[in-house]
Design a protein around this motif. Structure first.
Motif, PDB file in Angstrom:
ATOM      1  N   PRO A 204      46.971   1.530  58.474  1.00 11.32           N
ATOM      2  CA  PRO A 204      47.629   2.842  58.503  1.00 11.32           C
ATOM      3  C   PRO A 204      48.130   3.285  57.129  1.00 11.32           C
ATOM      4  CG  PRO A 204      48.329   1.526  60.377  1.00 11.32           C
ATOM      5  CD  PRO A 204      47.501   0.628  59.499  1.00 11.32           C
ATOM      6  N   LEU A 205      48.395   2.305  56.263  1.00 12.66           N
ATOM      7  CA  LEU A 205      48.856   2.636  54.907  1.00 12.66           C
ATOM      8  C   LEU A 205      47.759   3.308  54.090  1.00 12.66           C
ATOM      9  CD1 LEU A 205      50.819  -0.656  54.078  1.00 12.66           C
ATOM     10  CD2 LEU A 205      51.761   1.530  54.870  1.00 12.66           C
TER      11      LEU A 205
ATOM     12  N   TRP B 115      45.578   5.448  55.475  1.00 13.55           N
ATOM     13  CA  TRP B 115      45.238   6.731  56.057  1.00 13.55           C
ATOM     14  C   TRP B 115      45.868   7.865  55.254  1.00 13.55           C
ATOM     15  CZ3 TRP B 115      46.978   5.430  61.775  1.00 13.55           C
ATOM     16  CH2 TRP B 115      46.196   4.363  62.238  1.00 13.55           C
TER      17      TRP B 115
ATOM     18  N   VAL C 113      48.007  11.321  54.721  1.00 10.87           N
ATOM     19  CA  VAL C 113      49.297  11.722  55.295  1.00 10.87           C
ATOM     20  C   VAL C 113      49.087  12.525  56.577  1.00 10.87           C
ATOM     21  CG1 VAL C 113      51.392  13.085  54.910  1.00 10.87           C
ATOM     22  CG2 VAL C 113      50.440  11.706  53.051  1.00 10.87           C
TER      23      VAL C 113
ATOM     24  N   GLN D 107      48.235  10.107  59.363  1.00  6.86           N
ATOM     25  CA  GLN D 107      49.418   9.319  59.718  1.00  6.86           C
ATOM     26  C   GLN D 107      50.352  10.121  60.623  1.00  6.86           C
ATOM     27  OE1 GLN D 107      50.977   8.275  55.853  1.00  6.86           O
ATOM     28  NE2 GLN D 107      49.805   6.363  55.744  1.00  6.86           N
ATOM     29  N   TRP D 108      50.594  11.374  60.246  1.00  5.86           N
ATOM     30  CA  TRP D 108      51.465  12.231  61.051  1.00  5.86           C
ATOM     31  C   TRP D 108      50.827  12.552  62.403  1.00  5.86           C
ATOM     32  CZ3 TRP D 108      56.369  12.936  61.062  1.00  5.86           C
ATOM     33  CH2 TRP D 108      57.104  12.832  59.877  1.00  5.86           C
TER      34      TRP D 108
END
Length: 305
Positions: free
Chosen positions: A212-213, A215, A217, A220-221
């Motif tokens: 996920p780091l 991905w 922004v 992620q949201w």
């Protein structure tokens, strides 16, 4: 709690099932442009399931269920989420989010026909009108040149139809299945086990998993919103409304979700809304209106996205 507080809670719950569920198409569309579809769905449901279990523990709700209830939860999770939702996410790579929402709004039509075929239930005259209008609406929707011209759009439309069949059969299955009595626990088991199945599906299709780091922004949201709002809050609101208001009122989400999805897709993703799409939406949703009997609603409305 006073009457005004209850009214406010009802309004907030309706906002949740209207907007949050309607927005899941946009959020999945954004995320699937970057993430493999089954990985995306797996992450969403495993996370949501774990959070539900944690909340249940905090609230003192027992997670103990029988072996039969667990097996039935797994089956329901496969019908509704692993296949029913996971493949829709896959199809969103090839069709617009608003289009997918409109096609999925035909769910009551499929359930009604399947009840007739598998259970021999008679279709009421008003429902027959609904089926005819639904078929016409679907034809108008999928026959557009703008839609068919897109690469692999036909494949996407066909796979969404198979998802509708999965949801319909799943709806008939859960109507008679022995499931956990607490809806929160029931949802948690379905989401978590469906997520595990989606992990296996993802691995079997050779999808590349990323942290996920890594991905963007936006993705992620999208995932955060899908888990918190699209899964946990919307499901909780939905189950609250089933006890607070009539099923007919809760069923209005069937008509509002596609409209929300169409508008969000148009505004954020520049998806085209054609005149034929609007006509198809009116015809299809009118058909769904005629079909939505109390008995049908009680079956299919309990288990959505």
């Amino acid at each position: 709690m006073g009457k005004s507080s209850n009214s406010a809670l009802v309004y907030l719950a309706f906002f949740a099932i209207y907007v949050f569920w309607g927005s899941t198409y946009l959020l999945n569309k954004i995320a699937v442009t970057e993430l493999p579809p089954f990985m995306l769905a797996a992450c969403r449901f495993i996370t949501a399931g774990l959070l539900i279990f944690i909340l249940a523990k905090i609230l003192g709700i027992s997670l103990t269920i029988t072996k039969k209830q667990f097996i039935n939860s797994v089956m329901a999770g496969i019908f509704f989420l692993s296949f029913g939702n996971g493949v829709v996410v896959w199809a969103l790579r090839y069709v617009d989010s608003g289009f997918a929402a409109l096609e999925i709004s035909a769910q009551p039509l499929i359930i009604l026909v399947m009840m007739r075929i598998l259970q021999g239930k008679k279709i009421k005259p008003m429902s027959v009108v609904g089926v005819v209008l639904g078929v016409i609406g679907i034809y108008l929707l999928v026959s557009q040149k703008q839609v068919i011209a897109k690469e692999d759009s036909i494949t996407g439309m066909i796979m969404i139809f198979f998802c509708l069949l999965s949801w319909a059969y799943g709806s008939l299955f859960v109507a008679k299945a022995d499931l956990p009595h607490n809806y929160f626990v029931n949802t948690g088991y379905q989401m978590f086990t469906a997520g595990i199945i989606l992990v296996l599906m993802s691995l079997s299709f050779g999808e590349d998993w990323t942290s996920p780091l890594d991905w963007s922004v936006e993705v992620q949201w999208s995932m955060v919103l899908l888990v918190i709002f699209g899964s946990i809050l919307a499901f909780t609101s939905f189950n609250y409304l089933l006890k607070a208001v009539s099923p007919e009122k809760v069923a209005t989400s069937t008509y509002v979700n596609p409209i929300v999805a169409l508008l969000l897709g148009w505004y954020f993703l520049d998806e085209q809304i054609t005149l034929q799409s609007i006509v198809a939406a009116v015809v299809l949703l009118t058909g769904v209106y005629f079909i939505n009997t109390k008995k049908t609603l009680a079956i299919f409305e309990r288990f959505k996205r």
